[in-house]
Enzyme design. Structure first.
Site, PDB file in Angstrom:
ATOM      1  N   GLU A  45       0.993  -0.976   0.306  1.00  0.00           N
ATOM      2  CA  GLU A  45      -0.198   0.248   0.098  1.00  0.00           C
ATOM      3  C   GLU A  45       1.129   1.256  -0.106  1.00  0.00           C
ATOM      4  O   GLU A  45       1.553   1.402   0.742  1.00  0.00           O
ATOM      5  CB  GLU A  45      -0.823   0.130   1.132  1.00  0.00           C
ATOM      6  CG  GLU A  45      -2.079   0.967   1.498  1.00  0.00           C
ATOM      7  CD  GLU A  45      -2.780   1.277   2.510  1.00  0.00           C
ATOM      8  OE1 GLU A  45      -2.794   2.353   3.380  1.00  0.00           O
ATOM      9  OE2 GLU A  45      -2.797   0.289   3.282  1.00  0.00           O
ATOM     10  N   LYS A 134     -10.758  -1.188   6.552  1.00  0.00           N
ATOM     11  CA  LYS A 134     -10.016  -1.521   8.324  1.00  0.00           C
ATOM     12  C   LYS A 134     -10.048  -0.860   9.459  1.00  0.00           C
ATOM     13  O   LYS A 134     -10.905   0.307   9.450  1.00  0.00           O
ATOM     14  CB  LYS A 134      -8.911  -0.352   6.906  1.00  0.00           C
ATOM     15  CG  LYS A 134      -7.602   0.545   7.605  1.00  0.00           C
ATOM     16  CD  LYS A 134      -7.131   0.977   6.814  1.00  0.00           C
ATOM     17  CE  LYS A 134      -6.498   2.320   7.564  1.00  0.00           C
ATOM     18  NZ  LYS A 134      -5.403   3.073   6.304  1.00  0.00           N
TER      19      LYS A 134
END
Length: 215
Positions: A45, A134
């Protein structure tokens, strides 16, 4: 490399480990990426707090295509999400839900992983089409939050980010996390040019995730 939304999600779930990269330049990011790939990390990421993040994503998407997934983090709006996707991002992560970003990612069939810190936020993210939510900030919420949410929402796919370490990763997985996002606790060696330590740590994370899943 073209890869479907389902394949992206399956790869992340299989490995259980997403590396959060805040590199100083594309070259350092590429070396961290290669070290992570050798260690069995499913995905990288690249956060949009990095100057020129879209360029880093584009560089990595071309350089390590097929080795490891490349996604965009700290995406706050649909404009940034579209820039990231055009650069080659295969998934998009946000610190909190942005419905317009969710709509854009769904339009292009790119997994969207918004942050959530309450059960209401988890539900809202799922209602907007988030396949993985998340859990953020992980260091404040802790594994007990994941376990508590999975009680009334066993279908929730949760990925804590922040505060995940080699010492507590098993606790997060046992609590019901589908994967974990790890930043400095995995990639700290990059600052000193020690990329071997990143590979070794990644292997340890992946192994601990496997062990925790088998119990």
């Amino acid at each position: 490399m073209s890869i479907s939304k389902i394949e992206v999600l399956e790869k992340i779930a299989a490995s259980g480990l997403v590396a959060v990269i805040r590199a100083e330049n594309p070259e350092q990011a590429a070396r961290v990426a290669e070290a992570c790939a050798l260690g069995g990390v499913a995905a990288l990421e690249i956060t949009f707090t990095v100057p020129g993040a879209s360029g880093v994503i584009e560089h990595l998407a071309k350089k390590i295509s097929g080795q490891i997934l490349v996604g965009a983090g700290t995406v706050l709006d649909p404009e940034t999400a579209r820039i990231a996707i055009l650069a080659g991002a295969q998934f998009v992560v946000s610190p909190a839900l942005n419905p317009e970003t969710a709509r854009l990612c769904n339009r292009y069939q790119v997994p969207y992983m918004p942050g959530a810190g309450t059960i209401r936020e988890v539900i809202e993210a799922m209602e907007c089409g988030a396949d993985i939510v998340k859990v953020f900030p992980g260091e404040i919420l802790g594994p007990a939050f994941v376990k508590a949410v999975k009680g009334p929402l066993p279908q929730a796919q949760l990925m804590p980010t922040g505060g995940v370490s080699i010492e507590n990763v098993a606790d997060w997985i046992k609590a019901g996390s589908v994967a974990v996002g790890v930043g400095g606790n995995l990639t700290a060696g990059a600052k000193a040019g020690d990329f071997v330590s990143i590979t070794q740590l990644a292997r340890q994370f992946v192994e601990k995730i496997k062990e925790a899943r088998s119990r």
